[in-house]
Scaffold this motif. Structure first.
Motif, PDB file in Angstrom:
ATOM      1  N   THR A   1       0.814  -1.224   0.000  1.00 35.64           N
ATOM      2  CA  THR A   1       0.000   0.000   0.000  1.00 35.64           C
ATOM      3  C   THR A   1       0.844   1.268   0.000  1.00 35.64           C
ATOM      4  OG1 THR A   1      -0.090   0.124   2.411  1.00 35.64           O
ATOM      5  CG2 THR A   1      -1.806  -1.181   1.308  1.00 35.64           C
ATOM      6  N   GLY A   2       2.113   1.153   0.375  1.00 37.81           N
ATOM      7  CA  GLY A   2       2.960   2.336   0.500  1.00 37.81           C
ATOM      8  C   GLY A   2       2.712   3.076   1.805  1.00 37.81           C
ATOM      9  N   GLY A   3       1.895   2.498   2.662  1.00 40.56           N
ATOM     10  CA  GLY A   3       1.557   3.145   3.927  1.00 40.56           C
ATOM     11  C   GLY A   3       2.398   2.648   5.091  1.00 40.56           C
ATOM     12  N   ARG A   4       2.159   3.251   6.236  1.00 37.29           N
ATOM     13  CA  ARG A   4       2.863   2.882   7.450  1.00 37.29           C
ATOM     14  C   ARG A   4       1.852   2.462   8.523  1.00 37.29           C
ATOM     15  NH1 ARG A   4       6.317   8.247   8.246  1.00 37.29           N
ATOM     16  NH2 ARG A   4       4.194   9.002   8.125  1.00 37.29           N
ATOM     17  N   ILE A   5       2.251   1.511   9.338  1.00 41.33           N
ATOM     18  CA  ILE A   5       1.439   1.090  10.475  1.00 41.33           C
ATOM     19  C   ILE A   5       2.279   1.327  11.728  1.00 41.33           C
ATOM     20  CG2 ILE A   5       0.270  -0.833  11.614  1.00 41.33           C
ATOM     21  CD1 ILE A   5      -0.105  -2.062   8.810  1.00 41.33           C
ATOM     22  N   THR A   6       1.720   2.086  12.662  1.00 39.75           N
ATOM     23  CA  THR A   6       2.430   2.430  13.884  1.00 39.75           C
ATOM     24  C   THR A   6       1.708   1.824  15.075  1.00 39.75           C
ATOM     25  OG1 THR A   6       3.203   4.507  12.932  1.00 39.75           O
ATOM     26  CG2 THR A   6       3.250   4.338  15.326  1.00 39.75           C
ATOM     27  N   ASN A   7       2.468   1.164  15.947  1.00 42.62           N
ATOM     28  CA  ASN A   7       1.950   0.731  17.238  1.00 42.62           C
ATOM     29  C   ASN A   7       2.973   1.116  18.292  1.00 42.62           C
ATOM     30  OD1 ASN A   7       3.909  -1.193  16.941  1.00 42.62           O
ATOM     31  ND2 ASN A   7       2.518  -2.901  16.711  1.00 42.62           N
ATOM     32  N   TYR A   8       2.695   0.822  19.555  1.00 45.37           N
ATOM     33  CA  TYR A   8       3.547   1.270  20.653  1.00 45.37           C
ATOM     34  C   TYR A   8       4.011   0.090  21.485  1.00 45.37           C
ATOM     35  CZ  TYR A   8       1.456   5.665  19.307  1.00 45.37           C
ATOM     36  OH  TYR A   8       1.038   6.749  18.578  1.00 45.37           O
ATOM     37  N   THR A   9       5.193   0.248  22.103  1.00 47.50           N
ATOM     38  CA  THR A   9       5.746  -0.790  22.960  1.00 47.50           C
ATOM     39  C   THR A   9       6.557  -0.134  24.071  1.00 47.50           C
ATOM     40  OG1 THR A   9       6.953  -2.888  22.971  1.00 47.50           O
ATOM     41  CG2 THR A   9       7.862  -1.123  21.606  1.00 47.50           C
ATOM     42  N   ASN A  10       6.857  -0.897  25.119  1.00 47.09           N
ATOM     43  CA  ASN A  10       7.729  -0.416  26.188  1.00 47.09           C
ATOM     44  C   ASN A  10       9.168  -0.818  25.873  1.00 47.09           C
ATOM     45  OD1 ASN A  10       5.045  -1.177  28.146  1.00 47.09           O
ATOM     46  ND2 ASN A  10       6.012   0.804  28.426  1.00 47.09           N
ATOM     47  N   ALA A  11      10.102   0.059  26.185  1.00 48.35           N
ATOM     48  CA  ALA A  11      11.526  -0.215  25.975  1.00 48.35           C
ATOM     49  C   ALA A  11      12.318   0.349  27.146  1.00 48.35           C
ATOM     50  CB  ALA A  11      12.004   0.410  24.665  1.00 48.35           C
ATOM     51  N   ASN A  12      13.373  -0.350  27.522  1.00 52.48           N
ATOM     52  CA  ASN A  12      14.279   0.142  28.551  1.00 52.48           C
ATOM     53  C   ASN A  12      15.544   0.657  27.890  1.00 52.48           C
ATOM     54  OD1 ASN A  12      12.803  -0.326  30.987  1.00 52.48           O
ATOM     55  ND2 ASN A  12      13.149  -2.504  30.682  1.00 52.48           N
ATOM     56  N   GLY A  13      16.319   1.426  28.625  1.00 53.25           N
ATOM     57  CA  GLY A  13      17.567   1.952  28.091  1.00 53.25           C
ATOM     58  C   GLY A  13      17.427   3.308  27.426  1.00 53.25           C
ATOM     59  N   VAL A  14      16.276   3.966  27.558  1.00 53.76           N
ATOM     60  CA  VAL A  14      16.092   5.290  26.975  1.00 53.76           C
ATOM     61  C   VAL A  14      16.593   6.316  27.988  1.00 53.76           C
ATOM     62  CG1 VAL A  14      14.408   6.955  26.118  1.00 53.76           C
ATOM     63  CG2 VAL A  14      14.112   4.521  25.633  1.00 53.76           C
ATOM     64  N   TRP A  15      17.546   7.137  27.589  1.00 50.99           N
ATOM     65  CA  TRP A  15      18.114   8.122  28.496  1.00 50.99           C
ATOM     66  C   TRP A  15      18.568   9.354  27.730  1.00 50.99           C
ATOM     67  CZ3 TRP A  15      23.212   9.706  28.043  1.00 50.99           C
ATOM     68  CH2 TRP A  15      24.012   8.932  27.200  1.00 50.99           C
ATOM     69  N   ASN A  16      18.782  10.438  28.450  1.00 46.66           N
ATOM     70  CA  ASN A  16      19.407  11.616  27.869  1.00 46.66           C
ATOM     71  C   ASN A  16      20.156  12.346  28.968  1.00 46.66           C
ATOM     72  OD1 ASN A  16      17.592  13.333  29.231  1.00 46.66           O
ATOM     73  ND2 ASN A  16      16.219  13.417  27.489  1.00 46.66           N
ATOM     74  N   ALA A  17      21.103  13.185  28.557  1.00 43.63           N
ATOM     75  CA  ALA A  17      21.915  13.921  29.510  1.00 43.63           C
ATOM     76  C   ALA A  17      22.274  15.283  28.895  1.00 43.63           C
ATOM     77  CB  ALA A  17      23.193  13.147  29.839  1.00 43.63           C
ATOM     78  N   ARG A  18      22.460  16.261  29.784  1.00 44.29           N
ATOM     79  CA  ARG A  18      22.886  17.599  29.359  1.00 44.29           C
ATOM     80  C   ARG A  18      23.917  18.117  30.351  1.00 44.29           C
ATOM     81  NH1 ARG A  18      17.162  20.514  28.841  1.00 44.29           N
ATOM     82  NH2 ARG A  18      17.252  19.877  30.989  1.00 44.29           N
TER      83      ARG A  18
END
Length: 183
Positions: A161-178
């Motif tokens: 179709t040329g389209g996108r299908i989006t769903n959601y999941t939980n993930a660990n290891g997401v971080w940021n720093a400043r």
């Protein structure tokens, strides 16, 4: 008007979040310390009013996190602050409802009823010094954030179709720093 059951989206949602703390506080001339432990229970459930087969069952998540606020007063114009705090946040309704959103047929979004709340750990450190005679100020700040069960989107491409299908999941290891400074 007859709604289409496969596309109907009528939910009643419940969310419960508490922050139960036990702590210790000490104030002296040189420093202030506020430290303890937080127990953060979180509950969510959703009832599909139009189709009870699509109910999202009640789920509980229990997070345990220390909290610390420390301020070291080195002089009248120099100090060091260190803060740690944990916080829970629930998924949005669009992220948990298992009803596909076909409003844009090339970008279909489907929720995930098995998502857990995100628990965020925040650490902030700030050093500041001001010299009155020289009219000079120095500030150094650092910030780190780490997420447990971070909610991320998972997008797949459909070559037919040329389209996108989006769903959601939980993930660990997401971080940021400043790291920032000011002179």
């Amino acid at each position: 008007f007859e709604p289409n059951d496969s596309l109907t989206n009528i939910f009643r949602n419940e969310y419960f979040n508490q922050d139960i703390r036990i702590g210790y506080k000490k104030v002296s001339k040189a420093y202030t310390l506020d430290a303890g432990l937080s127990l953060v229970p979180t509950m969510q459930k959703s009832h599909n009013i139009s189709n009870p087969d699509k109910d999202i069952p009640e789920s509980w998540v229990w997070n345990l996190a220390p909290f610390v606020r420390y301020r070291l007063k080195m002089s009248k114009s120099r100090s060091l602050n260190v803060n740690y705090m944990g916080r829970s946040s629930q998924p949005t309704m669009a992220q948990i409802q298992p009803v596909p959103d076909y409003s844009d047929p090339l970008n279909i979004v489907i929720g995930n009823p098995n998502l857990k709340p995100t628990f965020t750990h925040n650490v902030n450190v700030r050093f500041q010094d001001f010299n009155m005679e020289a009219q000079r100020s120095i500030m150094l700040m650092g910030f780190v954030r780490y997420n447990q069960n971070s909610i991320v989107s998972n997008t797949t491409f459909d070559p037919e179709t040329g389209g996108r299908i989006t769903n959601y999941t939980n993930a660990n290891g997401v971080w940021n720093a400043r790291l920032m400074n000011m002179i």
